[in-house]
Design a protein around this motif. Structure first.
Motif, short mmCIF file in Angstrom:
data_model
loop_
_atom_site.label_atom_id
_atom_site.label_comp_id
_atom_site.label_asym_id
_atom_site.label_seq_id
_atom_site.Cartn_x
_atom_site.Cartn_y
_atom_site.Cartn_z
N THR A 143 38.32 45.96 38.73
CA THR A 143 38.42 46.15 40.17
C THR A 143 38.23 44.84 40.93
OG1 THR A 143 37.59 48.41 39.96
CG2 THR A 143 37.48 47.41 42.14
N TYR A 144 37.28 44.02 40.48
CA TYR A 144 36.96 42.79 41.21
C TYR A 144 37.77 41.59 40.76
CZ TYR A 144 33.09 44.71 43.87
OH TYR A 144 32.35 45.43 44.77
N GLY A 145 38.48 41.70 39.64
CA GLY A 145 39.32 40.59 39.20
C GLY A 145 38.51 39.34 38.93
N ARG A 146 38.97 38.21 39.47
CA ARG A 146 38.30 36.93 39.21
C ARG A 146 36.98 36.80 39.96
NH1 ARG A 146 40.47 33.87 35.77
NH2 ARG A 146 42.72 33.82 35.39
N ASN A 147 36.69 37.73 40.85
CA ASN A 147 35.40 37.76 41.52
C ASN A 147 34.41 38.68 40.82
OD1 ASN A 147 36.31 36.05 43.65
ND2 ASN A 147 37.35 37.81 44.57
N ALA A 148 34.72 39.06 39.59
CA ALA A 148 33.91 40.07 38.91
C ALA A 148 32.55 39.55 38.48
CB ALA A 148 34.65 40.61 37.69
N ARG A 149 32.40 38.22 38.30
CA ARG A 149 31.15 37.71 37.75
C ARG A 149 29.96 38.07 38.63
NH1 ARG A 149 30.58 34.59 33.81
NH2 ARG A 149 32.75 33.90 33.88
N GLY A 150 30.08 37.88 39.93
CA GLY A 150 28.98 38.24 40.82
C GLY A 150 28.73 39.73 40.83
N ALA A 151 29.80 40.53 40.83
CA ALA A 151 29.64 41.98 40.82
C ALA A 151 28.98 42.46 39.53
CB ALA A 151 31.01 42.65 41.00
#
Length: 407
Positions: A143-151
């Motif tokens: 769902t978060y794609g390349r922003n998944a690390r923080g999520a």
């Protein structure tokens, strides 16, 4: 243009062109966090129940260890089948059914009359909990794609909240009512959460990544970089579980009273929860390799310091030790999607969690045998060396990461 109409549990959400709509990111994240907290709470709730079952059923320590092993064993071995089941049923249905099964297992435990009944109940609950890690973490990463690390760091942190809340809650409840009634209450809570997941967890398209910039988009490093990432996760878990095995004995040798050992471990766990959250954020800014080198190097340094520092300084250092011990895991979990094609994210997480859970079960035994041979201090020093052994693996992993993931 017609606007899409909201429905709490649509099978497929599409726009006016018939294309799948991206699911609500915040809803995916927070429902995944709730599921993570519930399942991890169920996993660690056993520790608070073992003394109760020992007294009520007259179980010896061997029987108690069997109970814990059954839950952990079923949860570890069914991670991969859970990932495959999600390919047939979908993430929402699999996660909801798994949560319901985990809850019903504890309801059965509340009706059991002896060791056999408890074994069956914990096998049921452990089977249900096998769905959570691969399904929820895979849903967040897609769902978060390349922003998944923080999520994923938030998702990872939520598990520690569950580990703190549910064991404490069951410990309080058993002082107020029979333990069977207490189990039925926490089982009912799990059933409610399963219903919420079934109704409100968004459908996530599997044929293509939700985000065009999703991790692993257009490539698949699972056959090359993933084994090294898994090896790092296995060794990192071994360091953590090995040290926690010997830490109470190190503290006792420094003159810590039995009552203070619990406080000291709480300092480590508090630091660990903070480390999972902070290092996920740090990894998004410093890169995977740099963060892993910092956390593993810091772990080795803190282990050696705890061995030789006086008691007062050791107590001050314990939260920082916890941050280093647990910090690597958030970075590693956030890197799993980078090593897999988007449609194989759940399988990659299932493999990773299977390896780390197995390491957590086996490594204390290995370090225990080592401690019998060379003593507590020698075995503890071996955990520091294991942390340093991750350095070459991390450096080799660097070539398999995208440029923004490198230090």
């Amino acid at each position: 243009m017609r606007l899409p109409v909201f429905s709490p549990s649509p099978a497929h959400q599409v726009d006016s062109a018939g294309q799948p709509l991206a699911p609500s990111k915040s809803r995916v994240l927070w429902l995944s966090c709730v599921a993570h907290a519930m399942h991890d709470g169920y996993t660690d709730m056993i520790y608070a129940l073992l003394p109760v079952w020992q007294t009520d059923f007259g179980l010896d320590f061997a029987a108690l260890s069997i109970l814990r092993g059954i839950y952990a064993g079923t949860m570890a071995t069914l991670q991969l089948p859970a990932g495959r089941l999600a390919q047939w049923l979908g993430s929402r249905a699999t996660l909801a059914l798994g949560t319901l099964l985990a809850a019903l297992g504890y309801a059965v435990a509340g009706m059991s009359g002896g060791l056999l009944g408890l074994c069956v109940a914990l096998a049921i609950s452990g089977s249900g909990s096998s769905t959570q890690h691969p399904i929820a973490s895979g849903a967040v990463s897609r769902t978060y794609g390349r922003n998944a690390r923080g999520a994923l760091s938030i998702y990872n942190f939520s598990g520690d909240l569950g580990k703190s809340a549910l064991p404490a809650a069951i410990s309080l409840l058993v002082t107020m009512m029979p333990w069977r009634h207490a189990l039925w209450i926490v089982s009912a809570l799990g059933c409610v959460i399963a219903a919420v997941i079934a109704l409100f967890f968004p459908s996530i398209p599997r044929a293509a990544p939700v985000d065009a910039d999703a991790p692993g988009h257009g490539r698949n490093n699972a056959g090359t970089g993933f084994p090294m990432l898994l090896a790092i996760g296995v060794l990192d878990t071994a360091v953590r579980m090995g040290l926690l095995t010997f830490l109470p004995f190190l503290l006792k040798a420094k003159g810590v009273s039995p009552s203070m050992v619990g406080t000291a471990l709480a300092l480590v766990f508090i630091g660990g929860a903070a480390g999972k959250f902070a290092c996920g954020w740090l990894g998004a800014r410093m890169g995977v390799i740099g963060t892993v080198l910092i956390t593993e190097g810091g772990t080795a340094a803190c282990i050696v310091a705890v061995m030789f520092l006086p008691l007062a300084l050791t107590m001050v250092l314990l939260p920082f030790l916890g941050m280093m011990l647990n910090g690597t895991s958030s970075v590693l979990y956030g890197t799993v999607p980078e090593m897999a094609a988007p449609e194989r994210t759940e399988r990659a997480f299932a493999l990773f969690y299977t390896g780390t859970i197995a390491s957590g079960a086996i490594s204390p035994v290995i370090y225990g045998f080592l401690g019998d041979r060379i003593g507590v201090h020698g075995a503890t020093f071996a955990t520091a060396l294991t942390a340093l052994a991750i350095f070459p693996l991390a450096i080799m992993l660097r070539s398999h990461l995208s440029p923004e993931e490198r230090p």
